[in-house]
Design a protein around this motif. Structure first.
Motif, short mmCIF file in Angstrom:
data_model
loop_
_atom_site.label_atom_id
_atom_site.label_comp_id
_atom_site.label_asym_id
_atom_site.label_seq_id
_atom_site.Cartn_x
_atom_site.Cartn_y
_atom_site.Cartn_z
N VAL A 13 1.10 -0.85 0.26
CA VAL A 13 0.09 -0.04 0.13
C VAL A 13 1.02 1.34 0.21
CG1 VAL A 13 -2.23 1.09 1.00
CG2 VAL A 13 -1.68 -1.41 1.16
N TYR A 14 0.60 1.85 -1.05
CA TYR A 14 1.86 2.98 -1.14
C TYR A 14 0.99 4.40 -0.19
CZ TYR A 14 4.64 2.20 -4.92
OH TYR A 14 5.48 1.36 -5.75
N SER A 15 1.94 5.28 0.19
CA SER A 15 1.17 6.29 1.50
C SER A 15 -0.11 5.83 2.08
CB SER A 15 0.82 7.59 0.51
OG SER A 15 1.17 7.35 -0.70
N PHE A 59 -3.54 10.02 0.00
CA PHE A 59 -3.50 9.30 -1.58
C PHE A 59 -3.18 7.71 -1.15
CE2 PHE A 59 -1.89 13.80 -0.77
CZ PHE A 59 -2.31 14.54 -1.94
N GLU A 60 -3.68 7.41 -0.37
CA GLU A 60 -3.65 6.17 0.44
C GLU A 60 -4.43 4.59 -1.20
OE1 GLU A 60 -4.62 3.98 3.54
OE2 GLU A 60 -5.63 2.77 2.75
N LYS A 61 -3.28 4.36 -1.92
CA LYS A 61 -3.34 3.22 -3.18
C LYS A 61 -2.64 2.17 -2.54
CE LYS A 61 -3.34 2.80 -7.11
NZ LYS A 61 -4.91 2.62 -8.39
N THR A 62 -3.80 1.21 -3.32
CA THR A 62 -2.71 -0.31 -3.28
C THR A 62 -2.68 -0.67 -4.38
OG1 THR A 62 -4.62 -1.11 -1.23
CG2 THR A 62 -3.90 -2.46 -2.36
N ALA A 63 -1.15 -1.07 -4.40
CA ALA A 63 -0.74 -0.98 -5.66
C ALA A 63 -0.90 -2.77 -5.88
CB ALA A 63 0.71 -0.39 -5.77
N GLY A 75 0.22 0.24 -15.11
CA GLY A 75 -0.43 0.89 -12.98
C GLY A 75 -1.06 -0.80 -13.02
N GLU A 115 -5.34 -4.68 -12.42
CA GLU A 115 -5.18 -3.91 -10.55
C GLU A 115 -5.04 -5.35 -9.86
OE1 GLU A 115 -9.41 -2.90 -11.10
OE2 GLU A 115 -8.85 -2.55 -13.81
#
Ligand SMILES: Nc1ncnc2c1ncn2[C@@H]1O[C@H](COP(=O)(O)OP(=O)(O)OP(=O)(O)O)[C@@H](O)[C@H]1O
Ligand SMILES: [Mg+2]
Lengths: 267, 290
Positions: free
Chosen positions: B14-16, B21-25, B46, B222
């Motif tokens: 998870v970024y940030s 701005f949390e984003k599960t990459a 992405g 995804e």
């Protein structure tokens, strides 16, 4: 990581604080700073603290974000506190070995540290709730009268917005190059100071190269779109003051005069 | 069961985390990479490919989950994490921006130098790596900044190969190069793999390359693994591949069109070689019929 530096970062949102006109916020921060530096006693510091907490609550910024933002400055805050604590003359409270703590010192240390913390919080609030674009257009509008005396206000604000715009890009780039060099075994974290300074070279050289390249590309891109400075340019988003702004101004001035009056009359 | 040289268990990043701005990459990725395999990672922009590969050499720490190298957790302690960088060599996307030394030679030598090899060994590594990627010795004393984009890319790849990693991970090594340059780099990698016998993980957007050279394809979508199998297994599911925004290799598409025109082209054509053979055999058949 570098990414986690929240200082000066904008957090998009839709609160009253976000909707305020950037000019209001800029002037508001100025008023806040004046008031903060006029504050001399418990009541006035109490007021400032209450105002800050109210603003934080309105802008819905989590305490965690604030404390994270304060983290890089912790050393300065503590140092200020300690210096004031130990080097203020007055009625001695505690004294042992070379250390003496006075009543005045304690008070001053408390005041100074809260002043710094509040100051940081106030300016954080500005950048947290205002996008860099809004911030610079607000600043440009506020400083516009100066262009009458040939101050290049537009150019300055353009430079500022570009600088702000490229901070995240630079941070990202730094992160990327750092990772790439780490993948080749570079070590940025251990070693003596000299070793660590030398270890920065593989990071700084590519960073400079790419910054110059970027600056060059940007200049070409702007020229090919016929950018030629300030005169006659109009804005896509016009700034407009609303009732919420006037309300904020009123409250701000009440706070400032209140605190100044408290100091003046020595309540 | 084969021994996996690299293995990820329930890997999530998870970024940030904790900010707006949390984003599960990537979320919950289980992969086993076997020794000596050539694996291609494909997936739309992405989908988390770059994030995933940066875990393999410990550059990114997983939010949860584990990465095992030969069965040991690479995050067990700092030293292991640092040493894994030499075992799993990672070439970043657009690696040419990381060049920094005054000369090409010194830049390629940066990795081996960090490994604290002797000068003679470093020299060996550099020359060998340069040969693999087709960087001539006449370039050694040039500044990396004077080279063309394609040459820079080669030098950057050589900088990683020079560490003689057990696993070579390349993140889109051919992005932004001309077709000839792409082919050359792919062939360099194949040659390197043949001679060194190392495991190669290749992130690519070129379905043709993936189909042509990979033993195994891992399809990301995804932030998760959508498919994992041989090129045949993956590309035979044309609809699924198209649905997640990817394409099938050009030869496969052509074969399909030919089939629709009523020509007897067999299924399972993924490379231009196969296609050529199939078309030639039709032609022969046609001639004898006439
Ligand atoms: N440093 C970062 N901070 C925050 N979010 C990131 C960061 N890096 C990537 N992401 C996000 O994580 C997701 C996965 O990104 P990643 O770079 O792994 O994708 P990718 O599959 O490599 O894509 P591409 O094919 O374009 O290279 C993306 O949605 C991206 O926006
Ligand atoms: Mg990527």
């Amino acid at each position: 990581m570098l990414k986690d530096v929240t200082l000066g970062q904008y957090f998009p949102g839709d609160t009253a604080a976000h909707r305020l006109d950037p000019r209001t916020k800029l002037v508001g921060v100025l008023i806040f700073i004046i008031a903060l530096f006029s504050a001399v006693n418990w009541i006035s510091y109490g007021i400032m603290l209450a105002v800050t907490i109210a603003c934080i609550a309105i802008s819905k910024i989590s305490i965690k974000t604030i404390t994270k933002g304060l983290k890089p400055l912790v050393v300065i805050i503590i140092l200020t506190g300690l210096l004031n604590l130990f080097y203020t003359q007055g009625d001695v409270l505690i004294s042992f070995w070379v250390i003496t703590i006075t009543k005045q010192g304690l008070k001053r240390a408390l005041f100074m540290t809260s002043r710094i913390i509040l100051l940081i919080c106030g300016t954080f609030l500005l950048t947290y709730t205002t996008s860099p674009v809004a911030l610079t257009s607000g600043l440009e509008r506020l400083l516009k009268p100066l262009s009458k005396i040939k101050v290049p206000v537009h150019e300055m604000s353009m430079m500022m917005s570009m600088a702000l715009r490229f901070i995240p890009t630079l941070i990202e780039e730094t992160d990327k190059i750092m990772s790439a060099q780490k993948a080749r075994g570079a070590d940025f974290e251990t070693g003596s100071l000299a070793q660590r300074a030398k270890a920065l070279l593989p990071l700084l050289v590519p960073l400079f190269v790419s910054s110059f390249r970027r600056a060059d590309e940007l200049a070409v891109a702007m020229e090919s779109r016929c950018y030629h400075g300030g005169s006659g340019r109009t804005a896509m988003k016009r700034l407009k003051m609303g009732s919420i702004d006037y309300l904020a101004f009123t409250l701000g001035f009440i706070m400032m005069f209140g605190v100044i009056a408290l100091a003046y009359f020595g309540l | 069961m084969e021994t996996a040289i690299l293995e990820t268990i329930a890997l999530r990043h998870v970024y940030s985390a904790g900010t707006p701005f949390e984003k599960t990459a990537i979320g919950c990725v289980d992969v086993r990479i076997n020794k000596g395999e050539l694996v291609a990672l494909i997936g739309h922009t992405g989908s988390g490919k770059s994030t995933f590969v940066q875990h393999l050499n410990g550059l990114l720490k997983p939010t949860s989950g584990q990465v095992l190298y030969n069965g040991t957790d690479i995050f067990a302690d700092k030293k292991t994490t640092h040493n894994i960088r030499y075992k799993v060599g990672l070439v970043f996307q657009y690696p040419e921006y990381q060049l920094f030394e005054e000369t090409v030679y010194k830049d390629i030598a940066f990795g081996p130098k960090n490994m604290k090899l002797s000068d003679a060994e470093i020299d060996d590594c550099v020359r060998e790596a340069a040969r693999f990627v087709g960087v001539g010795e006449e370039l050694f004393e040039k500044s990396p900044l004077e080279l063309s984009g394609g040459q820079k890319r080669r030098v950057a790849i050589a900088g990683v190969i020079a560490m003689r990693p057990e696993v070579l991970v390349l993140d889109e090594p051919t992005a932004g190069l001309d077709p000839k340059g792409c082919d050359e780099i792919i062939n360099n990698i194949l040659e390197y793999r043949k001679q060194s016998g190392s495991t190669v993980i290749l992130v690519t957007h070129s379905m043709d390359d993936a189909a042509r050279i990979a033993d195994r394809l891992i399809v990301f979508s995804e932030g998760g693994i959508f498919m994992d199998g041989s090129p045949h297994e993956v590309f035979s599911r044309t609809e699924d591949i198209l649905r997640i925004g990817l394409d099938i290799p050009a030869p496969t598409a052509i074969a399909e069109k030919l089939r629709k025109l009523g020509l007897p082209v067999p299924e399972g054509i993924y490379t231009s070689e196969h296609l050529k053979d199939a078309v030639l055999s039709i032609k022969k058949g046609g001639c004898t019929n006439a």
